[in-house]
Design a protein around this motif. Structure first.
Motif, PDB file in Angstrom:
ATOM      1  N   MET A 101     -15.595  59.015  37.579  1.00  0.00           N
ATOM      2  CA  MET A 101     -14.693  58.508  36.817  1.00  0.00           C
ATOM      3  C   MET A 101     -14.021  57.459  37.570  1.00  0.00           C
ATOM      4  N   ILE A 102     -13.656  57.847  38.736  1.00  0.00           N
ATOM      5  CA  ILE A 102     -12.912  56.742  39.556  1.00  0.00           C
ATOM      6  C   ILE A 102     -13.931  55.452  39.861  1.00  0.00           C
ATOM      7  N   PHE A 108     -14.771  48.942  35.856  1.00  0.00           N
ATOM      8  CA  PHE A 108     -14.422  48.319  34.695  1.00  0.00           C
ATOM      9  C   PHE A 108     -13.161  47.568  34.760  1.00  0.00           C
ATOM     10  N   GLY A 109     -12.697  47.873  36.014  1.00  0.00           N
ATOM     11  CA  GLY A 109     -11.201  47.228  36.346  1.00  0.00           C
ATOM     12  C   GLY A 109      -9.966  48.141  36.174  1.00  0.00           C
ATOM     13  N   PRO A 110      -9.325  48.348  37.232  1.00  0.00           N
ATOM     14  CA  PRO A 110      -8.062  49.094  37.130  1.00  0.00           C
ATOM     15  C   PRO A 110      -7.021  48.375  36.415  1.00  0.00           C
ATOM     16  N   GLY A 111      -7.061  47.194  35.852  1.00  0.00           N
ATOM     17  CA  GLY A 111      -6.156  46.534  35.036  1.00  0.00           C
ATOM     18  C   GLY A 111      -6.272  46.705  33.808  1.00  0.00           C
ATOM     19  N   THR A 112      -7.524  47.250  33.211  1.00  0.00           N
ATOM     20  CA  THR A 112      -7.913  47.404  31.715  1.00  0.00           C
ATOM     21  C   THR A 112      -7.044  48.925  31.728  1.00  0.00           C
ATOM     22  N   ALA A 113      -7.020  49.365  30.479  1.00  0.00           N
ATOM     23  CA  ALA A 113      -6.516  50.351  30.000  1.00  0.00           C
ATOM     24  C   ALA A 113      -7.626  51.449  29.943  1.00  0.00           C
ATOM     25  N   TYR A 114      -8.580  51.256  29.559  1.00  0.00           N
ATOM     26  CA  TYR A 114     -10.055  52.476  29.950  1.00  0.00           C
ATOM     27  C   TYR A 114     -10.063  52.545  31.313  1.00  0.00           C
ATOM     28  N   ASN A 116      -8.163  52.095  33.949  1.00  0.00           N
ATOM     29  CA  ASN A 116      -6.963  52.653  34.590  1.00  0.00           C
ATOM     30  C   ASN A 116      -6.929  54.173  34.247  1.00  0.00           C
ATOM     31  N   ALA A 117      -7.150  54.383  32.905  1.00  0.00           N
ATOM     32  CA  ALA A 117      -7.105  56.102  32.408  1.00  0.00           C
ATOM     33  C   ALA A 117      -8.392  56.781  33.007  1.00  0.00           C
ATOM     34  N   LEU A 118      -9.487  56.053  33.273  1.00  0.00           N
ATOM     35  CA  LEU A 118     -10.773  56.925  33.994  1.00  0.00           C
ATOM     36  C   LEU A 118     -10.278  57.069  35.523  1.00  0.00           C
ATOM     37  N   ILE A 119      -9.618  56.187  35.962  1.00  0.00           N
ATOM     38  CA  ILE A 119      -9.101  56.372  37.572  1.00  0.00           C
ATOM     39  C   ILE A 119      -8.220  57.607  37.473  1.00  0.00           C
ATOM     40  N   LYS A 120      -7.258  57.438  36.613  1.00  0.00           N
ATOM     41  CA  LYS A 120      -6.178  58.602  36.740  1.00  0.00           C
ATOM     42  C   LYS A 120      -6.890  60.045  36.289  1.00  0.00           C
ATOM     43  N   CYS A 121      -7.899  60.036  35.402  1.00  0.00           N
ATOM     44  CA  CYS A 121      -8.553  61.211  35.168  1.00  0.00           C
ATOM     45  C   CYS A 121      -9.456  61.480  36.213  1.00  0.00           C
ATOM     46  N   GLY A 122      -9.970  60.995  36.958  1.00  0.00           N
ATOM     47  CA  GLY A 122     -10.837  61.217  38.090  1.00  0.00           C
ATOM     48  C   GLY A 122      -9.979  61.746  39.166  1.00  0.00           C
ATOM     49  N   GLU A 123      -8.840  61.195  39.274  1.00  0.00           N
ATOM     50  CA  GLU A 123      -7.904  62.002  40.341  1.00  0.00           C
ATOM     51  C   GLU A 123      -7.668  63.296  40.096  1.00  0.00           C
ATOM     52  N   THR A 124      -7.300  63.347  38.712  1.00  0.00           N
ATOM     53  CA  THR A 124      -6.764  64.717  38.223  1.00  0.00           C
ATOM     54  C   THR A 124      -7.926  65.651  38.516  1.00  0.00           C
ATOM     55  N   GLN A 125      -9.353  65.309  38.096  1.00  0.00           N
ATOM     56  CA  GLN A 125     -10.582  66.185  38.206  1.00  0.00           C
ATOM     57  C   GLN A 125     -10.668  66.370  39.729  1.00  0.00           C
ATOM     58  N   VAL A 348      -1.440  39.405  21.619  1.00  0.00           N
ATOM     59  CA  VAL A 348      -1.905  40.715  21.924  1.00  0.00           C
ATOM     60  C   VAL A 348      -1.100  41.714  22.450  1.00  0.00           C
ATOM     61  N   LEU A 349      -1.031  42.905  22.123  1.00  0.00           N
ATOM     62  CA  LEU A 349       0.258  43.970  22.692  1.00  0.00           C
ATOM     63  C   LEU A 349      -0.367  44.604  23.862  1.00  0.00           C
ATOM     64  N   TYR A 350      -1.665  44.841  23.802  1.00  0.00           N
ATOM     65  CA  TYR A 350      -2.475  45.773  24.832  1.00  0.00           C
ATOM     66  C   TYR A 350      -3.764  45.259  25.086  1.00  0.00           C
ATOM     67  N   ASP A 351      -4.373  45.655  26.239  1.00  0.00           N
ATOM     68  CA  ASP A 351      -5.643  45.437  26.614  1.00  0.00           C
ATOM     69  C   ASP A 351      -6.638  46.392  25.638  1.00  0.00           C
ATOM     70  N   TYR A 352      -7.738  45.516  25.131  1.00  0.00           N
ATOM     71  CA  TYR A 352      -8.772  46.156  24.365  1.00  0.00           C
ATOM     72  C   TYR A 352     -10.000  45.757  24.763  1.00  0.00           C
ATOM     73  N   ASP A 353     -10.920  46.670  24.898  1.00  0.00           N
ATOM     74  CA  ASP A 353     -12.237  46.548  25.451  1.00  0.00           C
ATOM     75  C   ASP A 353     -13.312  46.536  24.309  1.00  0.00           C
ATOM     76  N   ALA A 354     -14.016  45.588  23.943  1.00  0.00           N
ATOM     77  CA  ALA A 354     -14.959  45.627  22.646  1.00  0.00           C
ATOM     78  C   ALA A 354     -16.067  46.586  22.940  1.00  0.00           C
TER      79      ALA A 354
END
Length: 401
Positions: A101-102, A108-114, A116-125, A348-354
């Motif tokens: 996940m990290i 994908f880019g730590p600046g993107t929402a997805y 960043n979320a993957l990195i945080k999930c990976g750290e928790t795992q 645009v309010l938030y980052d969005y990956d197509a």
């Protein structure tokens, strides 16, 4: 030469003892010989020890499966243990998932929402993986090791003494059988010796000689009876002594149960600590992910976004709050936007990956052009940025005047 004679005699004696036990055991199984029964208390202790051994093995093996589901890893650890070597450190499944996940989030880019979320999930795992490793180590030390020590130590001693008791019992019963046979032969010899033969002188002389032989026979059997009685006393003493030793060992099973109970409490405490850590890790992760926009949109599904700030003029300001802290845009505002003719500018309010080529990726705070298309799903608008064009979720946009 004397040592060789001693070894031969000892070998012959051991072979004779083994044969005597085998004959006695076979006759008991065939119902042709009596068997000395153990007292009820000793039988209960033997049954309790056997039951403890069986269930301890089952609990120990299943605990190993629980802590290490991979059978190949268990076999490898067993081999290293038998070789008295330390098994190499191995990354566990939560740690491996966390690393994936990290790495994915970094790609994908730590600046993107997805990302960043993957990195945080990976750290928790990875933290969960560390807690899992600590659970295995603690459980192996405080729970599995005492159980294994009982199976490979205390119970092996009990089994050895129990087998020795069985041999002493066979020796005792064989001695009883020999004494019984000697006494029966002595009685028969006495009966033959008391018999009188009548007839001529030749028959009288023959009878005299026969009586002489009978007397010799009586002396032989008298010696045999005496020898058998002495052997019976010895075997009875050895059997009683071995029964007492076995009983003392078996009475220690109650202490073993008390010790295993303390080990079980340690195991439960280790599990409680592990699950409490995992719960806290996931609770913290949930709070962190609550600040990210989450889109579960397909062509026919509703997009979901976090609650925006009160100062923003957000499309669909009337929202239905969900239990997870997210909001679902009101259908009334969606219809108002869809009824707007022409194109409009939107921030645009938030980052969005197509998700596919028909959608347009968005970056927070950028301004794009949006317009409606006949027949398009109500949750989407067509977005345009320079030469790029694609569908965008309306909950990620803020209309500009």
């Amino acid at each position: 030469m004397n040592i060789m004679d001693f070894n031969v005699k000892k070998l012959a004696a051991d072979a004779g003892t083994f044969l005597s036990r085998a004959v006695q055991f076979t006759e008991e199984k065939l119902g042709q010989a009596e068997k000395t029964e153990l007292d009820a208390h000793l039988e209960n202790l033997l049954s309790k020890a056997e039951c403890t051994k069986i269930w301890t093995e089952k609990i120990m093996k299943q605990t190993e499966v629980l802590l290490q589901p991979n059978p190949n890893a268990r076999i490898e650890e067993f081999v290293y243990e038998k070789l008295d070597r330390k098994a190499p450190s191995r990354i566990n499944n939560p740690e491996l998932l966390g690393q994936y996940m990290i790495d994915a989030g970094t790609e994908f880019g730590p600046g993107t929402a997805y990302g960043n979320a993957l990195i945080k999930c990976g750290e928790t795992q990875k933290r969960i993986g560390t807690a899992d490793r600590e659970l295995i180590q603690t459980s192996a030390l405080n729970f599995l090791t005492p159980l294994r020590n009982f199976i490979e130590g205390d119970y092996k001693t009990i089994a050895k003494e129990r087998k020795l008791l069985q041999n002493k019992r066979l020796d005792l019963d064989a001695a009883k059988t020999r004494l019984k046979k000697a006494k029966a032969a002595e009685t028969r010899a006495s009966q033959l010796n008391s018999a009188r033969l009548e007839g001529d002188n030749n028959m009288v002389n023959f009878s005299y000689m026969l009586n002489f032989l009978h007397v010799k026979w009586l002396k032989i059997w008298a010696e045999e009876v005496t020898k058998s009685e002495q052997e019976l006393r010895i075997t009875q003493s050895e059997f009683d002594r071995q029964a007492e030793i076995t009983r003392l060992l078996l009475e220690g099973i109650s202490s073993t149960h008390a010790h295993h109970l303390r080990c079980l409490n340690d195991f439960v405490e280790a599990q409680m600590t592990y699950y409490a850590q995992c719960y806290q890790y996931m609770l913290d992760l949930q709070k962190q992910l609550g600040s990210f926009p989450s889109s579960y949109s397909n062509n026919n599904q509703t997009s979901v976004a976090p609650v925006p700030s009160a100062s923003s003029n957000v499309i669909g300001s009337s929202a239905l709050t969900s239990t997870s802290g997210l909001v679902i845009a009101s259908p009334t505002n969606l219809i108002d936007l869809k009824e707007c003719s022409g194109s409009r500018k939107a921030r645009v309010l938030y980052d969005y990956d197509a998700a596919n080529s028909s959608e347009l990726s968005l970056l927070a705070d950028e301004v794009i052009t949006v317009f409606s298309v006949v027949g398009m799903d109500s949750d989407w608008l067509m977005g345009e940025r320079g030469n790029q064009k694609g569908r965008v979720p309306i909950t990620y946009l803020e209309l500009l005047n």
